[in-house]
Design an enzyme around this catalytic site. Sequence first.
Site, short mmCIF file in Angstrom:
data_model
loop_
_atom_site.label_atom_id
_atom_site.label_comp_id
_atom_site.label_asym_id
_atom_site.label_seq_id
_atom_site.Cartn_x
_atom_site.Cartn_y
_atom_site.Cartn_z
N ASP A 1 0.71 -1.20 -0.16
CA ASP A 1 -0.04 -0.07 -0.13
C ASP A 1 0.96 1.26 0.06
O ASP A 1 1.98 1.28 0.65
CB ASP A 1 -0.90 -0.02 1.13
N HIS B 1 4.80 -7.26 -0.22
CA HIS B 1 4.42 -8.53 -0.75
C HIS B 1 5.13 -8.72 -1.91
O HIS B 1 5.83 -7.73 -2.46
CB HIS B 1 2.72 -8.61 -1.24
N SER C 1 8.03 4.27 5.82
CA SER C 1 9.13 3.31 5.00
C SER C 1 8.77 3.43 3.76
O SER C 1 8.04 4.08 3.14
CB SER C 1 9.25 2.02 5.62
#
Length: 302
Positions: free
Chosen positions: A118, A174, A261
């Site tokens: 995201d 991911h 991050s």
Amino acid sequence: MSAPEPVTYYNRYTGEIETEQIYGEKWLRWAYETGLGRATTSILLRRKFFSWYYGQRMNRVYSGNKVLPFVVDYNLDADEFGKQAWEYKTFNDFFSRSLKPEARPIAEGENVAAFPADGRHLAFPQLENTDGFYVKGQKFTLAELFGSAKKAAHFEGGAMLISRLCPVDYHRFHFPVSGTPRNAKTINGFLYSVNPIALRRRVHYLVENKRMLTAIESEKFGLVAMFEVGATCVGSIKQLFVDGRVNEKGEEKGLFKFGGSCVITVFQRGRIKFADDLVQHGREYREVYAKMGDILGTVPEV
């Protein structure tokens, strides 16, 4: 005194250019836009000890009291969470939360790549023709990013995606493509902020920060490099994948502990065609908000 420049992005889901609600904005602007703040950042805030200390505070039981106000203040969708908001014992437990599988469907198709996280994404389809990252005239080299000219040579003339995760975002990352990952390598560095407030001033923070590099061997997309980049107040980067085991696109790779991050994904020359909205807004140094699993791009047509 002129008003501070806002951080804006294009929201793929609303079709609008929106202004980011920045967590700790006053602190960030002081740290990177004032002389005293920059000196303090250089002496203290970029150091591992500061982020370690803050991360430890987010692991204490009393930090769990911050969860519900945070969910309300930033209008998070609690229905996506893997468990009820009040069940998280610490803020770090909440921050690195899992989501219900149906909350992030993975774009279908073996020739389709998906966003690894995201966040707000900035794409550069042809690195050699790019005149800057975040602002014109500021770039870093692939050799600086990889920490090795030899490793970077495999990606000469390639494409890059910078995926910036804010503290309000889902903080697991991911695999963007199906393939075989190789053991993540740590490249040591500092822990500067990766918010555009900082990066507009010095984009080299991205290659000066601590990061982890994983090479992914993909049948459809060739060799793909994936970096997880630490930042101020990031307690740690935790890898969850098994070295050498084939992973499907969208499978969980790892997670960040507390803090903003960044994930950087690099493709070899001619192996990715980024989605149109990424290309369009990237020309204006504008990020595109999209969720993990959504369409990042496709294998180029021959």
